[in-house]
Enzyme design. Structure first.
Site, PDB file in Angstrom:
ATOM      1  N   ALA A   1      14.202 -12.267   9.024  1.00  0.00           N
ATOM      2  CA  ALA A   1      13.546 -12.920  10.164  1.00  0.00           C
ATOM      3  C   ALA A   1      14.265 -14.212  10.541  1.00  0.00           C
ATOM      4  CB  ALA A   1      12.081 -13.196   9.813  1.00  0.00           C
TER       5      ALA A   1
ATOM      6  N   ARG B   1      17.752 -20.985 -10.790  1.00  0.00           N
ATOM      7  CA  ARG B   1      17.112 -22.286 -10.999  1.00  0.00           C
ATOM      8  C   ARG B   1      18.271 -23.210 -11.378  1.00  0.00           C
ATOM      9  NH1 ARG B   1      11.624 -20.607 -11.257  1.00  0.00           N
ATOM     10  NH2 ARG B   1      11.287 -18.704 -12.435  1.00  0.00           N
TER      11      ARG B   1
ATOM     12  N   ASP C   1       3.282 -16.418  -7.376  1.00  0.00           N
ATOM     13  CA  ASP C   1       2.171 -17.145  -8.010  1.00  0.00           C
ATOM     14  C   ASP C   1       1.076 -17.601  -7.042  1.00  0.00           C
ATOM     15  OD1 ASP C   1       3.459 -16.819 -10.375  1.00  0.00           O
ATOM     16  OD2 ASP C   1       4.210 -18.858 -10.530  1.00  0.00           O
TER      17      ASP C   1
ATOM     18  N   LYS D   1     -21.002  -1.024 -22.468  1.00  0.00           N
ATOM     19  CA  LYS D   1     -19.587  -0.919 -22.072  1.00  0.00           C
ATOM     20  C   LYS D   1     -18.845  -0.310 -23.255  1.00  0.00           C
ATOM     21  CE  LYS D   1     -18.354  -4.802 -19.050  1.00  0.00           C
ATOM     22  NZ  LYS D   1     -18.061  -4.248 -17.764  1.00  0.00           N
TER      23      LYS D   1
HETATM   24  O1  F6P Z   1       7.424 -18.881 -10.650  1.00  0.00           O
HETATM   25  C1  F6P Z   1       7.096 -17.534 -10.693  1.00  0.00           C
HETATM   26  C2  F6P Z   1       7.051 -17.008 -12.074  1.00  0.00           C
HETATM   27  O2  F6P Z   1       6.849 -15.674 -11.861  1.00  0.00           O
HETATM   28  C3  F6P Z   1       6.023 -17.579 -13.060  1.00  0.00           C
HETATM   29  O3  F6P Z   1       4.725 -17.057 -12.921  1.00  0.00           O
HETATM   30  C4  F6P Z   1       6.665 -17.218 -14.380  1.00  0.00           C
HETATM   31  O4  F6P Z   1       6.199 -18.042 -15.416  1.00  0.00           O
HETATM   32  C5  F6P Z   1       8.096 -17.471 -14.104  1.00  0.00           C
HETATM   33  O5  F6P Z   1       8.298 -17.169 -12.751  1.00  0.00           O
HETATM   34  C6  F6P Z   1       9.081 -16.692 -14.954  1.00  0.00           C
HETATM   35  O6  F6P Z   1      10.363 -17.105 -14.613  1.00  0.00           O
HETATM   36  P1  F6P Z   1      11.718 -16.533 -15.202  1.00  0.00           P
HETATM   37  O7  F6P Z   1      12.097 -15.343 -14.379  1.00  0.00           O
HETATM   38  O8  F6P Z   1      12.677 -17.647 -15.038  1.00  0.00           O
HETATM   39  O9  F6P Z   1      11.443 -16.158 -16.608  1.00  0.00           O
END
Ligand code: F6P
Length: 323
Positions: A22, A72, A128, A214
């Site tokens: 997009a 990252r 998330d 249950k």
């Molecule tokens: O930020 C998204 C997320 O999915 C978190 O919920 C999880 O803790 C993290 O990424 C895991 O990251 P990685 O792929 O670096 O292990």
């Protein structure tokens, strides 16, 4: 604005490709050039840019992951790293940047923009759903549907063997996935960082379920729950009572992959258009989101610093319906 750059950063999320598409198509529609930056902020620092055309983004709308790759990047946390990134953007003749990612991505974008004055717009791309300023983040709907699919299957075994399952889902700092999927799969309890349910409370819920006949139960655990992950919680429950035959499943990264749902494709498409139009109208340091079905711009600072809160009504109905 004649040329913009787009990158994806942090954990990948289904729908990131739809957002890239997009951004590219909206830019071309407005006679602007677009470059894709590879590997998130690392690509900005290394100058890893590639011109994208209308057809560069053909057939990616329904693909999971990100064609631009993601990372990252530690180096971008330093002012020197951001300076190098800025130099590369200017050298490439880029006038504005769209970043697609989560909290960490926006922190970097805000610093870059504050230190250099470079225009940046963010798109919320994380499974998330923990960013303030958008009712949903790109990838969340696909992830919860993946969780539902998995838990429904686990339910078959739980039911056949009268077992108690602890299923761990993603959410390092938040329980949006656990709560939504918990309601949708009829979990007996949902453990999240926000809810603060203790082990004694959990055992009481399990015993109440047993008293009302249950025979099998599923507890959904967000990985960031303060009691620990699913293994830890199962162990703590066992220390309190030996009554249940328990099993544990950690869904892990399968929640981040797969073809985006209709909701995520449409959300990503709307936000990709909104990001380019925001840059064109002079906005910077904002995140484009959807609030009450309308595009809304929220400052990156607010998106980062305002803790998105779990829906009280969902917490209430999860409790009522799990008896
Ligand atoms: O930020 C998204 C997320 O999915 C978190 O919920 C999880 O803790 C993290 O990424 C895991 O990251 P990685 O792929 O670096 O292990």
């Amino acid at each position: 604005m004649k040329k913009i750059a787009v990158l994806t950063s942090g954990g990948d999320a289904p729908g990131m490709n739809a957002a890239i598409r997009a951004v590219v198509r909206t830019s071309v529609f407005h006679d602007m050039e677009v470059v894709g930056v590879f590997q998130g902020y690392q690509g900005l620092i290394d100058g890893d840019f590639k011109r994208l055309h209308v057809r560069s983004v053909a057939k990616i709308l329904g693909r999971g992951g990100t064609i631009l790759k993601s990372a990252r990047c530690q180096e971008f946390l330093s002012p020197e790293g951001r300076k190098r990134a800025h130099v590369n953007l200017v050298k490439a003749g880029v006038d504005g940047l769209v970043v697609i990612g989560g909290n960490g991505t926006f922190k970097g974008a805000m610093k870059l923009s504050r230190e250099t004055g470079f225009p940046v717009v963010g798109l919320p791309g994380t499974i998330d759903n923990d960013l303030c300023g958008s009712d949903c983040t790109i990838g969340f709907d696909t992830a919860i549907n993946t969780v539902i699919d998995a838990v429904d299957k686990i339910r078959d075994t739980a039911d056949s063997h009268n077992r108690l399952f602890f299923v761990e889902v993603m959410g390092r700092d938040s329980g949006f996935i656990a709560l939504k999927a918990g309601i949708a799969t009829g979990a007996v309890a949902v453990m999240t960082p926000e809810l603060g349910i203790g082990i004694d409370d959990l055992v009481a819920v399990l015993q109440a379920g047993e008293q009302s006949n249950k025979t099998s139960s599923i507890v959904l655990v967000a990985e960031g729950d303060p009691n620990g992950g699913a293994y830890e919680i199962a162990k703590k429950v066992k220390e309190k009572t030996q009554r249940y035959e328990t099993r544990i499943t950690v869904l892990g990264h399968l929640q981040r992959g797969g073809a985006p749902t209709c909701s995520d494709r449409v959300l990503a498409s709307r936000l990709g258009v909104a990001a380019v139009e925001a840059l064109r109208s002079g906005h910077s340091e904002v995140m484009a989101g959807i609030v009450n079905d309308r595009v809304a711009l929220t400052s990156l600072e607010t998106a980062i610093e305002t803790k998105s809160t779990i829906n009280d009504d969902e917490v209430r109905i999860a409790r009522i319906l799990s008896i």
